[in-house]
Design a protein around this motif. Sequence first.
Motif, PDB file in Angstrom:
ATOM      1  N   MET A   1       8.715 -11.476   2.180  1.00 32.72           N
ATOM      2  CA  MET A   1       8.078 -10.101   2.056  1.00 32.72           C
ATOM      3  C   MET A   1       7.971  -9.970   0.540  1.00 32.72           C
ATOM      4  O   MET A   1       8.392 -10.184  -0.193  1.00 32.72           O
ATOM      5  CB  MET A   1       9.150  -9.143   2.580  1.00 32.72           C
ATOM      6  N   SER A   2       6.622  -9.529   0.500  1.00 31.66           N
ATOM      7  CA  SER A   2       5.814  -9.116  -0.902  1.00 31.66           C
ATOM      8  C   SER A   2       6.693  -7.913  -1.534  1.00 31.66           C
ATOM      9  O   SER A   2       6.757  -6.842  -0.915  1.00 31.66           O
ATOM     10  CB  SER A   2       4.465  -9.131  -1.048  1.00 31.66           C
ATOM     11  N   ASN A   3       6.960  -7.803  -2.800  1.00 27.01           N
ATOM     12  CA  ASN A   3       7.408  -6.586  -3.517  1.00 27.01           C
ATOM     13  C   ASN A   3       6.198  -5.853  -4.068  1.00 27.01           C
ATOM     14  O   ASN A   3       6.367  -4.814  -4.629  1.00 27.01           O
ATOM     15  CB  ASN A   3       8.304  -7.077  -4.641  1.00 27.01           C
ATOM     16  N   ALA A   4       4.972  -6.528  -4.125  1.00 23.36           N
ATOM     17  CA  ALA A   4       3.724  -5.804  -4.550  1.00 23.36           C
ATOM     18  C   ALA A   4       3.312  -4.604  -3.837  1.00 23.36           C
ATOM     19  O   ALA A   4       3.587  -4.499  -2.568  1.00 23.36           O
ATOM     20  CB  ALA A   4       2.593  -6.829  -4.524  1.00 23.36           C
ATOM     21  N   PHE A   5       3.019  -3.695  -4.747  1.00 21.98           N
ATOM     22  CA  PHE A   5       2.402  -2.319  -4.083  1.00 21.98           C
ATOM     23  C   PHE A   5       0.980  -2.546  -3.522  1.00 21.98           C
ATOM     24  O   PHE A   5       0.131  -3.096  -4.177  1.00 21.98           O
ATOM     25  CB  PHE A   5       2.358  -1.340  -5.208  1.00 21.98           C
ATOM     26  N   VAL A   6       0.695  -1.899  -2.362  1.00 22.45           N
ATOM     27  CA  VAL A   6      -0.805  -2.248  -1.670  1.00 22.45           C
ATOM     28  C   VAL A   6      -1.210  -0.838  -1.605  1.00 22.45           C
ATOM     29  O   VAL A   6      -0.460   0.062  -0.981  1.00 22.45           O
ATOM     30  CB  VAL A   6      -0.413  -2.934  -0.599  1.00 22.45           C
ATOM     31  N   ARG A   7      -2.493  -0.646  -1.841  1.00 28.81           N
ATOM     32  CA  ARG A   7      -2.968   0.579  -1.628  1.00 28.81           C
ATOM     33  C   ARG A   7      -3.294   0.818  -0.029  1.00 28.81           C
ATOM     34  O   ARG A   7      -3.790  -0.159   0.751  1.00 28.81           O
ATOM     35  CB  ARG A   7      -4.503   0.723  -2.050  1.00 28.81           C
ATOM     36  N   VAL A   8      -2.533   1.701   0.459  1.00 31.17           N
ATOM     37  CA  VAL A   8      -2.639   2.112   2.119  1.00 31.17           C
ATOM     38  C   VAL A   8      -3.585   3.080   2.319  1.00 31.17           C
ATOM     39  O   VAL A   8      -4.191   3.284   3.442  1.00 31.17           O
ATOM     40  CB  VAL A   8      -1.279   2.466   2.549  1.00 31.17           C
ATOM     41  N   CYS A   9      -3.882   4.008   1.435  1.00 34.15           N
ATOM     42  CA  CYS A   9      -4.971   5.231   1.686  1.00 34.15           C
ATOM     43  C   CYS A   9      -5.106   6.056   0.492  1.00 34.15           C
ATOM     44  O   CYS A   9      -4.629   5.871  -0.399  1.00 34.15           O
ATOM     45  CB  CYS A   9      -4.320   6.178   2.962  1.00 34.15           C
ATOM     46  N   GLY A  10      -6.105   6.965   0.608  1.00 31.67           N
ATOM     47  CA  GLY A  10      -6.307   7.801  -0.345  1.00 31.67           C
ATOM     48  C   GLY A  10      -5.361   9.061  -0.257  1.00 31.67           C
ATOM     49  O   GLY A  10      -5.182   9.332   0.890  1.00 31.67           O
ATOM     50  N   LEU A  11      -4.963   9.957  -1.303  1.00 32.46           N
ATOM     51  CA  LEU A  11      -4.044  10.778  -0.993  1.00 32.46           C
ATOM     52  C   LEU A  11      -4.852  12.033  -0.316  1.00 32.46           C
ATOM     53  O   LEU A  11      -4.211  12.765   0.498  1.00 32.46           O
ATOM     54  CB  LEU A  11      -3.724  11.346  -2.357  1.00 32.46           C
ATOM     55  N   GLY A  12      -6.070  12.271  -0.494  1.00 29.91           N
ATOM     56  CA  GLY A  12      -6.838  13.172   0.212  1.00 29.91           C
ATOM     57  C   GLY A  12      -7.059  13.037   1.657  1.00 29.91           C
ATOM     58  O   GLY A  12      -7.333  13.502   2.456  1.00 29.91           O
TER      59      GLY A  12
END
Length: 107
Positions: A1-12
């Motif tokens: 399992m990766s510890n990297a942060f992944v963009r999942v969506c925009g706050l908006g």
Amino acid sequence: MSNAFVRVCGLGELEDDTPKRVEIDGTPVSVVRTEGEVFAIHDICSHANVSLSEGEVDDCHIECWLHGSRFDLRSGKPDALPATRPVPVYPVKIEGDDVLVSLSQES
């Protein structure tokens, strides 16, 4: 399992108290904006194999729509039966309008 942060969506893209289901490397995650914060919790109820993102959010908890188990968005711990096992919660970072989640477990 990766510890990297992944963009999942925009706050908006997140509506208050409305869970959004995303997948990170095949792992279902429910992303929730509530009470001015953003949380990420494993999307599958520990009691029944159903999506938590289809449930309701109230008082920093998410409720499983099938049997009513409630999980604390901060810890993943259940506070209503029939669930007795916690679900994983994941670290969240906000960078500009980007919501980033890491699959490394906080608890």
